[in-house]
Design a protein around this motif. Structure first.
Motif, PDB file in Angstrom:
ATOM      1  N   MET A  35      36.464   5.733 -44.960  1.00  0.00           N
ATOM      2  CA  MET A  35      35.817   5.311 -43.208  1.00  0.00           C
ATOM      3  C   MET A  35      34.731   6.157 -43.114  1.00  0.00           C
ATOM      4  N   THR A  36      34.362   7.521 -44.060  1.00  0.00           N
ATOM      5  CA  THR A  36      32.940   8.514 -44.176  1.00  0.00           C
ATOM      6  C   THR A  36      32.257   7.099 -44.502  1.00  0.00           C
ATOM      7  N   LYS A  37      32.473   6.919 -45.699  1.00  0.00           N
ATOM      8  CA  LYS A  37      30.961   5.865 -46.976  1.00  0.00           C
ATOM      9  C   LYS A  37      30.777   4.682 -45.527  1.00  0.00           C
ATOM     10  N   ASP A  38      32.050   4.321 -44.931  1.00  0.00           N
ATOM     11  CA  ASP A  38      31.558   2.563 -44.236  1.00  0.00           C
ATOM     12  C   ASP A  38      30.661   3.584 -43.164  1.00  0.00           C
ATOM     13  N   ASN A  39      31.013   4.969 -42.920  1.00  0.00           N
ATOM     14  CA  ASN A  39      29.964   5.213 -41.188  1.00  0.00           C
ATOM     15  C   ASN A  39      28.894   6.574 -41.914  1.00  0.00           C
ATOM     16  N   ILE A  40      27.843   6.219 -42.711  1.00  0.00           N
ATOM     17  CA  ILE A  40      26.786   7.217 -42.791  1.00  0.00           C
ATOM     18  C   ILE A  40      26.312   7.218 -41.712  1.00  0.00           C
ATOM     19  N   GLY A  41      25.739   8.452 -41.405  1.00  0.00           N
ATOM     20  CA  GLY A  41      24.809   8.093 -39.823  1.00  0.00           C
ATOM     21  C   GLY A  41      25.301   7.446 -38.445  1.00  0.00           C
ATOM     22  N   LYS A  42      27.198   7.492 -38.557  1.00  0.00           N
ATOM     23  CA  LYS A  42      27.367   6.836 -37.633  1.00  0.00           C
ATOM     24  C   LYS A  42      28.559   8.200 -37.065  1.00  0.00           C
ATOM     25  N   SER A  43      28.997   8.131 -36.057  1.00  0.00           N
ATOM     26  CA  SER A  43      29.816   9.061 -35.263  1.00  0.00           C
ATOM     27  C   SER A  43      30.954   8.853 -35.381  1.00  0.00           C
ATOM     28  N   ASN A  51      26.965  12.294 -43.102  1.00  0.00           N
ATOM     29  CA  ASN A  51      26.184  12.580 -43.631  1.00  0.00           C
ATOM     30  C   ASN A  51      26.106  11.471 -45.152  1.00  0.00           C
ATOM     31  N   THR A  52      27.309  11.754 -45.372  1.00  0.00           N
ATOM     32  CA  THR A  52      27.851  11.664 -46.407  1.00  0.00           C
ATOM     33  C   THR A  52      29.160  11.584 -46.053  1.00  0.00           C
ATOM     34  N   GLU A  53      29.530  10.088 -47.184  1.00  0.00           N
ATOM     35  CA  GLU A  53      30.789  10.207 -48.002  1.00  0.00           C
ATOM     36  C   GLU A  53      31.780  11.782 -48.684  1.00  0.00           C
ATOM     37  N   ILE A  54      32.445  11.691 -47.687  1.00  0.00           N
ATOM     38  CA  ILE A  54      33.451  12.603 -48.044  1.00  0.00           C
ATOM     39  C   ILE A  54      34.666  12.776 -48.497  1.00  0.00           C
ATOM     40  N   THR A  55      35.096  13.791 -49.454  1.00  0.00           N
ATOM     41  CA  THR A  55      36.475  13.449 -50.300  1.00  0.00           C
ATOM     42  C   THR A  55      36.721  14.498 -50.694  1.00  0.00           C
ATOM     43  N   GLY A  56      38.104  13.845 -51.075  1.00  0.00           N
ATOM     44  CA  GLY A  56      38.898  15.336 -51.381  1.00  0.00           C
ATOM     45  C   GLY A  56      39.969  15.610 -49.580  1.00  0.00           C
ATOM     46  N   GLY A  57      39.846  14.969 -49.162  1.00  0.00           N
ATOM     47  CA  GLY A  57      40.488  15.097 -47.672  1.00  0.00           C
ATOM     48  C   GLY A  57      40.502  16.341 -46.676  1.00  0.00           C
ATOM     49  N   SER A  58      39.005  16.714 -46.674  1.00  0.00           N
ATOM     50  CA  SER A  58      38.881  17.886 -45.862  1.00  0.00           C
ATOM     51  C   SER A  58      38.287  17.535 -44.505  1.00  0.00           C
ATOM     52  N   SER A  59      38.167  17.803 -43.471  1.00  0.00           N
ATOM     53  CA  SER A  59      38.171  17.615 -42.106  1.00  0.00           C
ATOM     54  C   SER A  59      38.095  18.662 -41.399  1.00  0.00           C
ATOM     55  N   GLN A  60      36.940  18.190 -40.509  1.00  0.00           N
ATOM     56  CA  GLN A  60      37.354  19.550 -39.601  1.00  0.00           C
ATOM     57  C   GLN A  60      37.623  18.765 -37.378  1.00  0.00           C
ATOM     58  N   ILE A  61      37.806  19.827 -36.858  1.00  0.00           N
ATOM     59  CA  ILE A  61      37.434  19.673 -35.547  1.00  0.00           C
ATOM     60  C   ILE A  61      36.360  20.651 -34.828  1.00  0.00           C
ATOM     61  N   THR A  62      35.732  20.484 -34.228  1.00  0.00           N
ATOM     62  CA  THR A  62      34.469  21.149 -34.133  1.00  0.00           C
ATOM     63  C   THR A  62      34.219  20.769 -32.118  1.00  0.00           C
ATOM     64  N   GLY A  63      34.232  21.697 -32.287  1.00  0.00           N
ATOM     65  CA  GLY A  63      34.062  21.676 -30.453  1.00  0.00           C
ATOM     66  C   GLY A  63      33.571  23.917 -29.702  1.00  0.00           C
ATOM     67  N   ASN A  64      33.372  23.951 -28.388  1.00  0.00           N
ATOM     68  CA  ASN A  64      33.590  25.366 -27.738  1.00  0.00           C
ATOM     69  C   ASN A  64      35.538  25.627 -28.230  1.00  0.00           C
TER      70      ASN A  64
END
Length: 1000
Positions: free
Chosen positions: A426-434, A450-463
């Protein structure tokens, strides 16, 4: 008395057990006091202090945590907190088991079964679904729907409908158990002291009690969230802007047709939108400028704004900026307009001009300080089944991350191997998108890849605040709920109201206790009265100790049950003392009179206690929440009262009588020695006057019930209650007027409750709506409606936390269940008591007299509530507490009736040839002393609770006050005379039969 040593040993053992369990409450109370002194008012600091020493051994080898588990638990009405009943959505479980099958028959059956559930709430949903499915298509096979990949080992295409139903039932039960475990994990991590979570008998319902909760909206989100985490690809705004402009035109055309205005739709023109604000500082200011601009005292400005709303129905409330930087943000809208925007996008005509794979989701958090403006995000629905390409079931860990340089927190997640692969793609196919990250249908963040994310880590950001980040991580880590859980019943009691309830409960208890102790000394003399008082003190000690040993929860109705037990505990001593007085008047010595008095009283005491015990058991079986607390207290109180009256009182009296210089005790005083001694009222002879009075009261009650009806509480009718306390006195008519238009035509009931600055507001507005935000919506409407009665500086958040003292919600299906249980409780209690009396007295006349007398008491008490509910200055709603009061009255009334019956049976045995009318009159007259004393002590106790016990149980106590008064009347003037009528009927029947035989 034989076996005195065994009785003393048992009393000593029971005393030690009670002391052991009560000691934990003293220990925890000491540590709680130390924590408050250490924290100096800081609740978080206090909690952290107690949490830090929870594992330390503090008493008899027990840790503080273990001591807190064994202390007397205070109910939510005393401690403050939240009580909710959650219902796991069985329809959603069935949809999931069918792998979201789109079969029309299947989905029609689900919809029909859901509608039937509201009118047939006692029938399990699965049964309704199967019945509806077979009705729609009698030849349809359930196996074609449920032979999915997940169920391939259990259901094949050849599996019969009956076997499929068995599998579904097992799977549904498993899903509910899983939901129960998920909720338990969430609550354990939430940090609540002494939470209670249990499954209810009704399939899919889970009861959760959280004492001390001060943020109910946070708890609602935690409990109702299904943890359905989704990762979505997104659209750029410039990819769909023309479609949005087309939708705007379609909506204008639809409204023009509806308003008979000429339709102006240019389908060939390029869609453009002129910005409504020329120099906005940012998107928030731009939206406020467009949506909150007020007329500047010119007619032209007002007309321009009105025309803009007509010509741009969508863009007038959804601020879209075509010149904004790339990203998935469709636009901004105020919270009050989100529902309208959703309805616009749900129309068929608008859907036709939008991309088929376009989905729209609102952000979970507002972007302005006031919490009014939300973002609308465009997502891509790429799978044919409408599900996200990556879901939360791949999450293996979640944690809240905090920064020293920021006041906000994020949530980091780790995925399993399968999720890691999908995430990398998903991250590889959507570089530059949200990529939008959604939880339970709301967008939490939409970071740009910004780039392909491997390793299965992700983050939910927000206030996110620290608490929000912790709750989110808790929800994700606990796991996904098999189906959404919705709150169908809710009670919230604020801490200040809980403290007031404790104070009022303790005051009523102390005053009632002292009055009962004083009455026994004044009526029976110092020594007999003091002995009875010692037995009463022991009774209360044993009662509270046993409650502590069982881990029972002490509620305000529970305190009322303890105080009522005091009044009823006196009954055993009164019966014994009255029999001793009779034996002494017959010329027996005190020692002999005590022995014979106990022997003659034991039968009546057993019968009286058993009939009341039946009532308590029925309440425990059919009651819920605080009523169960009242029932358990009543049951234990009956048992301890019997032990103290029959055994402890006898040991003390016999010990006194066996002394060498023991003074003869008259068991009376100078003022009371002649009371009821020579009573010779002709109750049976004057019975027709009583019939006329009773008949008139029943007739008035029936007419009132037919014309005025009853004021049903939310327990029976469904709805919401809010107790709101203002700074100044308010008038109910004024409050009702202010809220008349707040709930879109749904009626609003307002009554003063307690002080003149406190009202209870009831409404059925959207009671069938189980959406997660519905409670916030209603509280917001209350705030807006009542704003003129509040200080100008009070915000909505302050109003909810400080002015709403308690709230209650009962869904329609819950209300139906409570109503059904109440009816069965009354019927079962009457049948059980009548059956016991018939078995005990071996005469149908006794049972008939009792059942008519009890029905008489119930009808007139209900009739009084019908007559007075709009007159009395306190709540007289018919709810669970009222039914508990009726059943308690039934138990008390039959108690009084049984005492008379027991004496009647004794006299018939002693004087079989005496005229029955004389025997019955003597039985009633000779028990008047007991009737008076027991009634007086009980009424004094109830009157004390009524005056000092707090507003929340005043209606409940009034029902018992009146019911006990009318119950004593019916025991004397109805039950025995009706028994006599049955006796006469049997005599006439026997005489007639004898005459016929003599003719033959």
């Amino acid at each position: 008395m034989q076996n005195k040593g065994l009785v003393r040993l048992f009393a000593l053992a029971l005393t030690l057990v009670c002391l052991f369990y009560l000691s934990f409450s003293f220990v925890t109370g000491t540590y709680n006091k130390n924590a408050k002194e250490y924290a100096a008012g800081d609740k978080l600091k206090e909690f952290n202090y107690l949490d830090s020493i929870a594992s330390e051994k503090v008493w008899l080898g027990y840790t503080l945590k273990e001591c807190r588990e064994k202390e007397i638990n205070l109910g939510l009405d005393l401690k403050g907190g939240m009580n909710v009943t959650l219902e796991v959505s069985v329809p959603d479980i069935i949809r999931s088991l069918a792998d979201f099958n789109t079969n029309p028959t299947f989905n029609q059956a689900l919809d029909s079964a859901s509608k039937l559930q509201f009118t047939n709430s006692q029938v399990p949903y699965l049964e309704l679904f199967v019945k509806t499915y077979n009705k729609i298509d009698p030849n349809a096979k359930l196996a074609t729907i449920f032979s999915t990949f997940e169920l391939k080992d259990k259901i094949s295409l050849t599996t019969s409908n009956e076997d499929v139903v068995k599998v579904l039932k097992t799977e549904i039960d498993g899903a509910i158990s899983n939901s129960f475990n998920v909720l338990r994990t969430r609550i354990d991590r939430f940090g609540v002291v002494q939470p209670n979570i249990q499954k209810l008998e009704r399939t899919g319902r889970i009861l959760i009690e959280l004492p001390g909760i001060k943020e109910p909206e946070r708890v609602r989100k935690l409990l109702q969230g299904s943890a359905n985490l989704e990762f979505w690809e997104t659209y750029e705004l410039n990819e769909i802007f023309n479609n949005l402009a087309e939708a705007n035109k379609v909506l204008y055309a639809m409204q023009s047709v509806a308003g008979n205005a000429p339709v102006k739709v240019d389908t060939t023109a390029t869609a453009t939108v002129t910005p409504t604000a020329t120099t906005p500082v940012n998107k928030v200011d731009s939206l406020k400028a467009a949506l909150s601009k007020k007329a500047e005292s010119t007619t032209d400005s007002t007309k321009m704004m009105e025309n803009n709303r007509k010509e741009n129905p969508l863009f007038a409330i959804l601020q879209v900026d075509p010149n904004s930087s790339r990203g998935p943000i469709v636009g901004l809208a105020q919270s009050k307009d989100t529902a309208k925007i959703n309805s616009y996008f749900a129309t068929k005509q608008v859907k036709e001009v939008l991309p088929r794979d376009l989905g729209l989701r609102w952000t979970v958090k507002a972007i302005d300080p006031k919490g009014e403006i939300f973002q609308l995000i465009a997502i891509k629905i790429t799978n044919r089944d409408g599900r996200a390409p990556l879901a939360g079931d791949v999450i293996t860990d979640a944690r809240a991350d905090f920064s020293q340089t920021s006041a906000y927190a994020n949530v980091s997640m780790t995925m399993n191997a399968e999720g890691s692969k999908t995430w990398a793609r998903m991250t590889k196919d959507n570089i530059g998108k949200s990529i939008a990250i959604a939880l339970d249908g709301y967008i939490y963040s939409f970071p740009t890849v910004n780039t392909e994310i491997t390793g299965g880590s992700s983050q939910i950001t927000g206030n996110f605040t620290v608490e929000e980040a912790k709750d989110l991580a808790n929800t994700l880590k606990s796991g996904k709920m098999p189906a959404p859980a919705r709150i169908v019943q809710e009670d919230i009691v604020g801490p200040s109201l809980g403290a007031e309830a404790i104070n009022s409960g303790l005051i009523s208890f102390v005053i009632a206790f002292m009055l009962v102790l004083l009455y026994m000394i004044l009526y029976y003399g110092f020594i007999p009265g003091a002995i009875a008082d010692i037995a009463l003190v022991a009774n209360v000690f044993f009662l509270i100790g046993i409650l502590a040993s069982f881990g029972a929860v002490l509620t305000l109705p529970g305190i009322a049950g303890i105080v009522l037990t005091l009044g009823m505990a006196v009954d055993g001593n009164v019966i014994i003392y009255e029999r001793i007085r009779e034996e002494m008047r017959a010329g027996k010595s005190m020692k002999r009179a005590i022995q014979d008095g106990f022997g003659g009283a034991i039968s009546a005491i057993i019968d009286a206690n058993v009939t009341t015990l039946i009532t308590g058991i029925v309440l425990a079986v059919f009651g819920t929440g605080p009523i169960k607390g009242f029932a358990s207290t009543l049951i234990i109180g009956i048992i301890t009262s019997f032990i103290t009256a029959v055994f402890l009182t006898r040991i003390m009296l016999e010990s006194y009588a066996n002394k060498e210089n023991a003074k003869e005790l008259p068991f009376t005083t100078e003022a009371t020695k002649k009371w009821w001694q020579d009573a010779k009222f002709d109750f049976i002879g004057k019975r027709k006057y009583a019939y006329i009075i009773s008949g008139s009261l029943i007739l008035i009650s029936m007419i009132s019930l037919a014309t005025r009806g009853l004021s049903f509480g939310v327990d029976f009718s469904g709805g919401r209650n809010y107790i709101v306390r203002f700074d100044e006195p308010v008038k109910t008519d004024n409050v009702r007027k202010l809220l008349s238009n707040a709930f879109d035509g749904s009626g609003v009931q307002v009554i003063t409750i307690g002080a003149d600055n406190q009202v209870r507001i009831a409404t059925k507005y959207k009671i069938e709506d189980n959406s997660p935000n519905i409670d916030d919506e209603i509280e917001g409407k209350l705030y807006i409606g009542l704003k003129s009665l509040l200080p100008n500086t009070v915000t909505e958040k302050q109003f909810i936390s400080e002015y709403i003292k308690s709230s209650q919600k009962v869904g329609p299906t819950i209300a139906d269940d409570i109503k059904t249980a109440a009816i069965w409780a009354v019927i079962f209690a009457l049948i059980a008591i009548s059956l016991y009396i018939f078995i005990r007295f071996r005469d149908i006349g006794y049972a008939i007299g009792a059942i008519i007398s009890l029905s008489h008491d119930a009808i007139i008490t209900i009739g009084v509530f019908s007559l007075l509910y709009s007159i009395m200055p306190f709540s007289m709603e018919v709810d669970q507490s009222f039914i508990a009061a009726i059943l308690t009255v039934v138990g008390y009334s039959v108690n009084d009736t049984v005492i008379i019956y027991d004496r009647l049976r004794e006299y018939i045995g002693l004087y079989p040839k005496r005229e029955r009318i004389a025997t019955m009159n003597d039985a009633i007259n000779h028990t008047l002393g007991r009737t008076f004393s027991t009634t007086m002590t009980t009424l004094v106790v109830l009157l004390t609770i009524f005056l000092f016990g707090g507003e929340t149980i005043r209606g409940f106590i009034f029902a018992m006050l009146f019911g006990i008064f009318i119950g004593v009347y019916s025991s004397v003037f109805n039950a025995s005379p009706i028994t006599y009528e049955v006796y006469l009927w049997k005599q006439k029947k026997a005489a007639k039969k004898l005459a016929e035989q003599s003719k033959k």
